[in-house]
Design a protein around this motif. Structure first.
Motif, PDB file in Angstrom:
ATOM      1  N   GLU A 145       4.717  21.330 -15.045  1.00 27.74           N
ATOM      2  CA  GLU A 145       3.272  21.007 -15.570  1.00 27.74           C
ATOM      3  C   GLU A 145       2.918  19.644 -14.946  1.00 27.74           C
ATOM      4  N   PRO A 146       2.251  19.790 -14.116  1.00 21.36           N
ATOM      5  CA  PRO A 146       1.886  18.174 -13.305  1.00 21.36           C
ATOM      6  C   PRO A 146       1.414  17.127 -14.436  1.00 21.36           C
ATOM      7  N   LYS A 147       2.098  16.096 -14.181  1.00 21.41           N
ATOM      8  CA  LYS A 147       1.647  15.109 -15.465  1.00 21.41           C
ATOM      9  C   LYS A 147       1.032  13.843 -14.789  1.00 21.41           C
ATOM     10  N   ASN A 148       1.110  13.502 -13.598  1.00 23.06           N
ATOM     11  CA  ASN A 148       0.489  12.300 -12.788  1.00 23.06           C
ATOM     12  C   ASN A 148       0.573  12.693 -11.546  1.00 23.06           C
ATOM     13  N   VAL A 149      -0.352  11.831 -10.641  1.00 27.14           N
ATOM     14  CA  VAL A 149      -0.377  12.255  -9.187  1.00 27.14           C
ATOM     15  C   VAL A 149      -0.860  10.720  -8.643  1.00 27.14           C
ATOM     16  N   THR A 150       0.224  10.439  -7.527  1.00 27.48           N
ATOM     17  CA  THR A 150       0.170   9.351  -6.789  1.00 27.48           C
ATOM     18  C   THR A 150      -0.370   9.431  -5.512  1.00 27.48           C
ATOM     19  N   VAL A 151      -1.426   8.667  -4.901  1.00 29.44           N
ATOM     20  CA  VAL A 151      -1.699   8.790  -3.547  1.00 29.44           C
ATOM     21  C   VAL A 151      -1.248   7.689  -2.879  1.00 29.44           C
ATOM     22  N   ARG A 152      -0.591   7.810  -1.641  1.00 30.28           N
ATOM     23  CA  ARG A 152       0.082   6.653  -0.981  1.00 30.28           C
ATOM     24  C   ARG A 152       0.018   6.628   0.483  1.00 30.28           C
ATOM     25  N   LEU A 153      -0.281   5.549   0.966  1.00 28.05           N
ATOM     26  CA  LEU A 153      -0.363   5.320   2.351  1.00 28.05           C
ATOM     27  C   LEU A 153       1.049   4.715   2.943  1.00 28.05           C
ATOM     28  N   LYS A 154       1.588   5.507   3.791  1.00 22.70           N
ATOM     29  CA  LYS A 154       2.981   4.973   4.283  1.00 22.70           C
ATOM     30  C   LYS A 154       3.113   5.289   5.662  1.00 22.70           C
ATOM     31  N   GLY A 155       3.252   4.208   6.457  1.00 23.78           N
ATOM     32  CA  GLY A 155       3.559   4.544   8.092  1.00 23.78           C
ATOM     33  C   GLY A 155       2.267   5.082   8.782  1.00 23.78           C
ATOM     34  N   GLY A 156       1.040   4.901   8.204  1.00 27.50           N
ATOM     35  CA  GLY A 156      -0.203   5.318   8.857  1.00 27.50           C
ATOM     36  C   GLY A 156      -0.630   6.724   8.194  1.00 27.50           C
ATOM     37  N   LYS A 229      -0.854  -0.454  14.798  1.00 28.60           N
ATOM     38  CA  LYS A 229      -0.202   0.487  15.449  1.00 28.60           C
ATOM     39  C   LYS A 229       1.042   0.202  15.339  1.00 28.60           C
ATOM     40  N   ALA A 230       1.529  -1.065  15.939  1.00 30.63           N
ATOM     41  CA  ALA A 230       2.912  -1.401  15.719  1.00 30.63           C
ATOM     42  C   ALA A 230       3.769  -1.421  14.616  1.00 30.63           C
ATOM     43  N   LEU A 231       2.972  -1.823  13.610  1.00 34.89           N
ATOM     44  CA  LEU A 231       3.291  -1.935  12.285  1.00 34.89           C
ATOM     45  C   LEU A 231       3.630  -0.447  11.623  1.00 34.89           C
ATOM     46  N   HIS A 232       2.943   0.550  12.161  1.00 32.40           N
ATOM     47  CA  HIS A 232       2.984   1.864  11.639  1.00 32.40           C
ATOM     48  C   HIS A 232       4.308   2.288  12.180  1.00 32.40           C
ATOM     49  N   LYS A 233       4.427   2.069  13.930  1.00 31.79           N
ATOM     50  CA  LYS A 233       5.712   2.565  14.406  1.00 31.79           C
ATOM     51  C   LYS A 233       6.981   1.991  13.702  1.00 31.79           C
ATOM     52  N   LEU A 234       6.728   0.718  13.143  1.00 28.41           N
ATOM     53  CA  LEU A 234       7.932   0.202  12.612  1.00 28.41           C
ATOM     54  C   LEU A 234       8.283   0.722  11.028  1.00 28.41           C
TER      55      LEU A 234
END
Ligand SMILES: [Zn+2]
Length: 406
Positions: A145-156, A229-234
């Motif tokens: 049963e889904p209890k919580n949901v996290t939305v996350r930005l990672k590597g663009g 862009k470079a940050l996302h690449k890293l």
């Protein structure tokens, strides 16, 4: 009955209008977190008592009055940020983590919904309050049963992590054997039955790629489009390293937890080990260079994650993970019991000076760890029972298991 918690992570495929909102929500959560942290730091400076979670919520109401734009995201996402901060302080004061730090922009870009979301698996989409339906790349079925949901930005890229809970009948372990594990640098894990797993130092493998990505990032003008862009690449390389490491640890821990009902490990306190390298002003660390090298390897190999996975997988299977204090495990002869530093001639080889028993040193360590575990379960000597705790790698100090078993 037992409750199993799982996390399912999927890549989101948001429309640009969704992205706009999600970025805003991340920003609001950052703002609230940092504001309350600032208040708490100020109170500490003035010797005032730290605000409770409830009191922080009252501050949030005031903050919202002063900053009307804070009512754009779902109010519960902001409360979740306060919960994180509250937990951060608890972990700090109970010695499990460093003091909470201000969140920098671009780091920890996320927000969480404890309710109000809806999962539509058939159509591969999820409803997020105040955002709407967002499609995701459905790579597997969500169970529980889904209890919580996290939305996350990672590597663009945007991800959603769905935390679920599932009640299952108490499992009966299929395996009946017990095993001791010795953790090491040359061999990641050596089992007392002779099995061993080689380390995979992923970070080291990607050292050059990371250095190159870092150099590129340094050349760009900060916060420019090319810089991001470079940050996302890293970040992508780091994500790749983390995933590769996780896959490998999953494979090993599944194998061990499926094959054994009792697993004994040394209580190594990873966090303390990696901290102790530099030492403090009053008590500078010994052998700093060697230790920090060791710590780097430990962190790279993911010992903390290894123990965590092993613990919950054993728990799922009805097995037990037991931690024993590391006392003479590398110096005791498993054959005659003679304890001597001389027994350990080299890092790799064990040879008993009393009876002549000879074996790989890691294997000897694992055998002794298993023996110490059995002694504890049989409620052996006082010294062996007291002071023994389960691994603290998971960041939580559990109550002594032996008390329940004896
Ligand atoms: Zn011996």
């Amino acid at each position: 009955m037992k409750i199993i918690r799982k996390s399912f992570v999927f890549q989101l495929m948001p429309k640009s209008v969704d992205i706009h909102k999600m970025k805003k929500f991340c920003g609001c959560c950052h703002f609230v977190y940092n504001k309350l942290l600032e208040i708490q730091k100020e109170r500490k400076k003035n010797n005032l008592k730290r605000l409770s979670y409830f009191q922080m919520n009252n501050e949030l109401i005031e903050l919202k009055k002063e900053n009307p734009w804070l009512s754009e995201p779902h109010s519960q996402t902001l409360q979740q940020s306060l919960k994180d901060l509250h937990r951060g302080f608890q972990n700090f004061y109970e010695g499990r983590a460093n003091e909470p730090e201000f969140h920098k922009k671009g780091v920890k870009e996320s927000f969480r919904f404890p309710q109000g979301f809806k999962l539509d698996e058939d159509n591969g989409r999820i409803y997020l309050p105040k955002i709407g339906w967002v499609r995701y790349r459905k790579s597997r079925k969500v169970t529980g049963e889904p209890k919580n949901v996290t939305v996350r930005l990672k590597g663009g890229k945007w991800y959603v992590a769905i935390q679920t809970e599932e009640q299952i009948p108490d499992p009966i372990p299929k395996a009946t054997s017990s095993v001791g594990i010795d953790m090491g640098i040359a061999r990641l894990a050596t089992l007392s039955d002779g099995t061993y797993y080689e380390p995979r130092n992923y970070l080291k493998q990607y050292e050059q790629a990371l250095a190159k990505a870092n150099r590129e990032l340094a050349r760009k003008q900060k916060r420019s489009q090319n810089w991001f862009k470079a940050l996302h690449k890293l970040q992508k390389i780091y994500i790749h390293v983390a995933n590769a490491r996780k896959d490998y640890l999953h494979k090993i821990t599944s194998e061990i937890s499926n094959n054994h009902a009792l697993v004994v490990v040394e209580d190594l306190r990873i966090t303390n080990m990696s901290k102790s390298a530099s030492g403090t002003v009053e008590n500078p660390g010994h052998n700093v260079k060697a230790k920090s090298g060791l710590n780097k390897s430990i962190l790279d190999q993911g010992w903390g994650a290894f123990f965590r996975m092993l613990e919950y997988k054993l728990d799922w299977n009805g097995g037990i993970l037991l931690a024993v204090p590391p006392q003479n495990t590398s110096r005791t002869c498993p054959s005659c019991g003679h304890v001597s530093r001389e027994n350990r001639k080299t890092q790799a080889r064990f040879k008993c000076v009393s009876c002549g028993f000879e074996e790989n040193a890691d294997l000897v360590g694992a055998m002794n760890i298993l023996r110490a575990g059995h002694a504890r379960l049989a409620c052996g000597s006082e010294s062996e029972v007291s002071g023994a705790v389960r691994p603290t790698a998971a960041g939580t100090l559990r109550e002594d298991l032996s008390e329940q078993l004896c």
